[in-house]
Design an enzyme around this catalytic site. Structure first.
Site, PDB file in Angstrom:
ATOM      1  N   ASP A 307      37.731  51.682  38.576  1.00  0.00           N
ATOM      2  CA  ASP A 307      37.308  50.288  39.180  1.00  0.00           C
ATOM      3  C   ASP A 307      36.591  49.490  38.131  1.00  0.00           C
ATOM      4  OD1 ASP A 307      36.991  48.185  40.930  1.00  0.00           O
ATOM      5  OD2 ASP A 307      35.241  49.185  41.827  1.00  0.00           O
ATOM      6  N   GLU A 310      38.601  45.328  34.487  1.00  0.00           N
ATOM      7  CA  GLU A 310      39.009  43.955  34.184  1.00  0.00           C
ATOM      8  C   GLU A 310      38.726  43.476  32.558  1.00  0.00           C
ATOM      9  OE1 GLU A 310      37.874  44.174  37.113  1.00  0.00           O
ATOM     10  OE2 GLU A 310      39.669  44.415  38.034  1.00  0.00           O
ATOM     11  N   ASP A 410      39.666  43.743  46.437  1.00  0.00           N
ATOM     12  CA  ASP A 410      38.829  43.365  47.766  1.00  0.00           C
ATOM     13  C   ASP A 410      39.505  42.175  48.279  1.00  0.00           C
ATOM     14  OD1 ASP A 410      37.300  45.183  46.467  1.00  0.00           O
ATOM     15  OD2 ASP A 410      36.061  43.489  45.560  1.00  0.00           O
TER      16      ASP A 410
HETATM   17  O1  MIG Z   1      31.444  45.204  42.790  1.00  0.00           O
HETATM   18  O2  MIG Z   1      32.524  50.167  44.174  1.00  0.00           O
HETATM   19  O3  MIG Z   1      37.301  46.699  44.490  1.00  0.00           O
HETATM   20  O4  MIG Z   1      37.051  48.661  46.200  1.00  0.00           O
HETATM   21  O5  MIG Z   1      34.479  49.404  46.987  1.00  0.00           O
HETATM   22  C1  MIG Z   1      32.356  45.834  43.854  1.00  0.00           C
HETATM   23  C2  MIG Z   1      32.249  49.271  45.052  1.00  0.00           C
HETATM   24  C3  MIG Z   1      32.584  47.134  43.162  1.00  0.00           C
HETATM   25  C4  MIG Z   1      34.956  46.741  43.736  1.00  0.00           C
HETATM   26  C5  MIG Z   1      36.188  47.783  44.227  1.00  0.00           C
HETATM   27  C6  MIG Z   1      35.807  48.203  45.654  1.00  0.00           C
HETATM   28  C7  MIG Z   1      34.642  48.995  45.596  1.00  0.00           C
HETATM   29  C8  MIG Z   1      33.340  48.284  45.208  1.00  0.00           C
HETATM   30  N1  MIG Z   1      33.728  47.742  43.882  1.00  0.00           N
END
Ligand code: MIG
Length: 649
Positions: A307, A310, A410
């Site tokens: 995650d 980007e 999201d």
């Molecule tokens: O700033 O890890 O897209 O699936 O639950 C949010 C927390 C960070 C974004 C991800 C989401 C995840 C969440 N993350």
């Protein structure tokens, strides 16, 4: 036939693996080179269809939109938002002239596709370094397959990754995971894995477990694996600045972090507070990062989601002083949003990569960062584990589909985003992301029973089928809702269809084909061209999901005679249907799908976990004579098309 025209001195992005002949000319497009950009223009015919661009907003036919490849952490999945988490710069023009284009550039790239009726396709690459691939072919599907072969065979997840997964941002202690398993078991709901979100970590640092809330990760993994359930931890891109921490220290010592202008390690704040970003452009840094997964594999973990790659930045030193440290831009006014975007751009311009000796400013290669994280973890896991692993990422670039899957970030619990999920799947497949899916039920906001049932009924057909919800949203696990029989029906269908879904997925990945396709890729029937809420799934299946609130059914177009199959939770009822439009009733809890004439679709027994999977006694639905079933143990890396047996009726 695919060829490439090289502009300037582009870095190798790793997107295309085939050897492709170079050419000097650009067909079809007008090209103009300016100081910092290259612009391509093509006059579209009024009927021309434009496909591609993977994870972007809009429809499957991209006409009418403005899209910007500049990977962004955004929960605003609205047509007004030009950038999501990924850059998939492949598109197909289909009409008076038909051709494919892949703008292989990790810099910001903008696409105007008949935007506001301009009648033109305009592509602006914000860089003078670019590989432009041109793909010739008669029809979009053919162009797509040529492209998919050029970018190499897709990532192969283990079979358990085709089971049902449960997730939530908020599971924070051992007991939460045991409760989820029990919740599914008590209702007789199938389940294969549960995702662990950032709350498993100690201070939100990767490669840690919170010592009190997860005192015995290995024990927990084993306990759940005995019940058939795997745990899938999240890994964020940023490494917490934590003196004394072995991961942080070894990254620092090895020089594996991105640099700032002065040559120090670039600092940005994300969940753990101040972090350094691993320099995934650097081979040694990738190897170093990949090795860190040993922390998890030693405990027995076999699946991961990457995650924030980007990379997302909550704030930097600069934006903090400017008080622009927000992470949910949807709550910002327009003016603040613009200021924040400018601050982000400034941040991305203030750090550097060392691509094995070549210094790159992050901003100029931004769109490749997440893809290279996926590559780092995938290559690391390949060495650490004897068999296939689950891996999916939020950010991506074309080519990353060889290393892992993706999910679409999201979204929100609303009907429009179920439809968006339906539209995304064929577009992602065109760009080589076969193992993909959305947060079923939606991430932001609260999901109600009807939406979750309809969304699950679509997710049955997406390779990644994961129910995920955001923090502070209403409980979204299927077992929390009234009327469990409807949920059991749909989840059971997923497992009964596994022999087909798995087999079609593996064949498509290995052959460089698509798994989910628009109808227009298969049928030369003008009626199907605007139909974007029906899809082909593999070779023997057409789906027409219900995506409207309150609907008790829907209109479905059959481009040829088909067998309509109705699943009511217990039995498959088949009915022959002629070509044409039909009004079909689809009560909540049921799923209706279609098998084209002359095709067979194998279904297995009702099971609640992929460990019970077998291909003995398959039932063959449909009117065909034979089906080519791909089989293996679901774990081996030795997958090839020899593993096919022909089933006959
Ligand atoms: O700033 O890890 O897209 O699936 O639950 C949010 C927390 C960070 C974004 C991800 C989401 C995840 C969440 N993350």
């Amino acid at each position: 036939m695919i060829t490439v025209k090289v502009f300037g001195d582009p870095i190798p992005t790793g997107a295309v693996t085939a050897t492709v002949p170079q050419r000097d000319r650009v067909e079809h497009l007008q090209v103009s080179v300016a100081e910092k950009t290259i612009t391509f223009v093509y006059k579209l015919g009024t009927e021309d269809v434009v496909y591609g661009l993977g994870e972007t907003m809009g429809r499957v036919n991209k006409r009418g939109g403005h899209y910007i490849s500049f990977n962004t952490d955004t929960a605003e999945h609205e047509d007004s938002n030009p950038s999501l988490y990924a850059s998939h710069n492949f598109l197909i023009v289909w009409g008076r002239e038909t051709f494919g284009l892949f703008f292989d550039s990790p810099a910001k790239t903008e696409f105007w596709v008949d935007h506001q009726g301009s009648g033109e396709l305009r592509v602006v690459c914000h860089s003078r370094d670019l590989r432009l691939y041109q793909i010739a072919g008669e029809r979009p599907y053919e162009i797509c397959r040529t492209f998919l072969k050029a970018i190499g065979p897709g990532y192969l997840p283990p079979r358990w990754a085709f089971g049902y997964g449960q997730s939530r941002f908020g599971y924070a202690k051992e007991q939460d995971f045991l409760d989820v398993v029990r919740g599914h078991e008590e209702k007789g709901f199938p389940l294969d894995y549960i995702c662990m979100d950032i709350d498993y970590m100690d201070g939100f640092a990767d490669f840690t477990f919170h010592p009190q809330r997860f005192p015995d990760p290995k024990g927990l993994v084993e306990k759940l694996k005995d019940r058939g359930i795997r745990l899938v931890p999240i890994v964020d891109a940023g490494i917490k600045i934590a003196p004394g921490d072995p991961v942080y220290e070894s990254g620092l010592k090895g020089g594996h972090f991105c640099r700032d202008r002065e040559g120090g390690c670039f600092r940005a704040a994300v969940w753990p507070g101040w972090t350094h970003f691993p320099d995934f452009f650097n081979t040694k840094a990738r190897e170093w990062f990949g090795k860190q997964y040993k922390f998890y594999t030693d405990f027995g973990f076999e699946g991961f989601w990457n995650d924030m790659n980007e990379p997302a930045i909550f704030y930097s030193q600069y934006s903090r002083t400017k008080k622009l440290g927000f992470f949910l831009d949807m709550f910002l006014g327009e003016k603040r949003k613009e200021e924040k975007a400018r601050a982000m751009e400034r941040d991305y311009k203030s750090f550097y990569h060392d691509m094995d000796g070549r210094r790159l400013r992050h901003y100029d290669v931004h769109d490749l960062y997440g893809a290279l994280m996926t590559r780092a973890s995938s290559e690391g896991l390949r060495k650490l584990l004897p068999h296939r692993f689950l891996l999916f990422s939020r950010s991506s670039y074309i080519g990353a589909g060889r290393y892992g899957g993706i999910w679409t970030g999201d979204n929100t619990s609303k009907w429009e985003h179920l439809l968006l999920n339906v539209r995304h799947m064929p577009s992602l497949n065109m760009c080589g992301f076969l193992y993909s899916g959305a947060d079923t039920g939606g991430f932001m906001g609260n999901c109600d029973r009807e939406l979750l049932l309809r969304w699950l009924a679509f997710s049955v057909f997406t390779p990644l089928m994961r129910n995920h919800a955001g923090k502070f949203t209403k409980d979204q696990e299927a077992y929390r809702f009234e009327g469990p029989e409807d949920f059991r029906s749909i989840l059971t269908l997923r497992y009964r269809l596994l022999p087909y879904l798995y087999s079609e997925f593996m064949k498509a990945s290995l052959e460089g084909d698509m798994f989910m396709k628009p109808l227009s890729f298969v049928y030369e029937d003008p009626t199907v061209v605007p139909i974007e809420d029906q899809l082909m799934v593999g070779d023997s299946l057409m789906i027409a999901p219900v995506v409207t609130q309150g609907a008790t059914g829907r209109r479905v177009y059959l481009p040829e005679p088909m067998t309509m199959v109705r699943w009511d939770g217990d039995t498959f009822t088949c009915e022959a249907m002629d070509r044409g439009w039909r009004e079909i009733s689809v009560p909540l809890g049921q799923v209706v799908f279609f098998i084209p004439e002359g095709k067979l679709l194998p279904v297995g027994k009702a099971i609640t976990n992929t460990a019970q999977y077998d291909t003995e006694d398959l039932t063959l639905l449909g009117t065909g004579n034979s089906y080519r079933l791909y089989t293996d143990d679901g774990l081996t890396h030795h997958c090839d098309l020899q593993n096919i047996v022909t089933l006959t009726k």
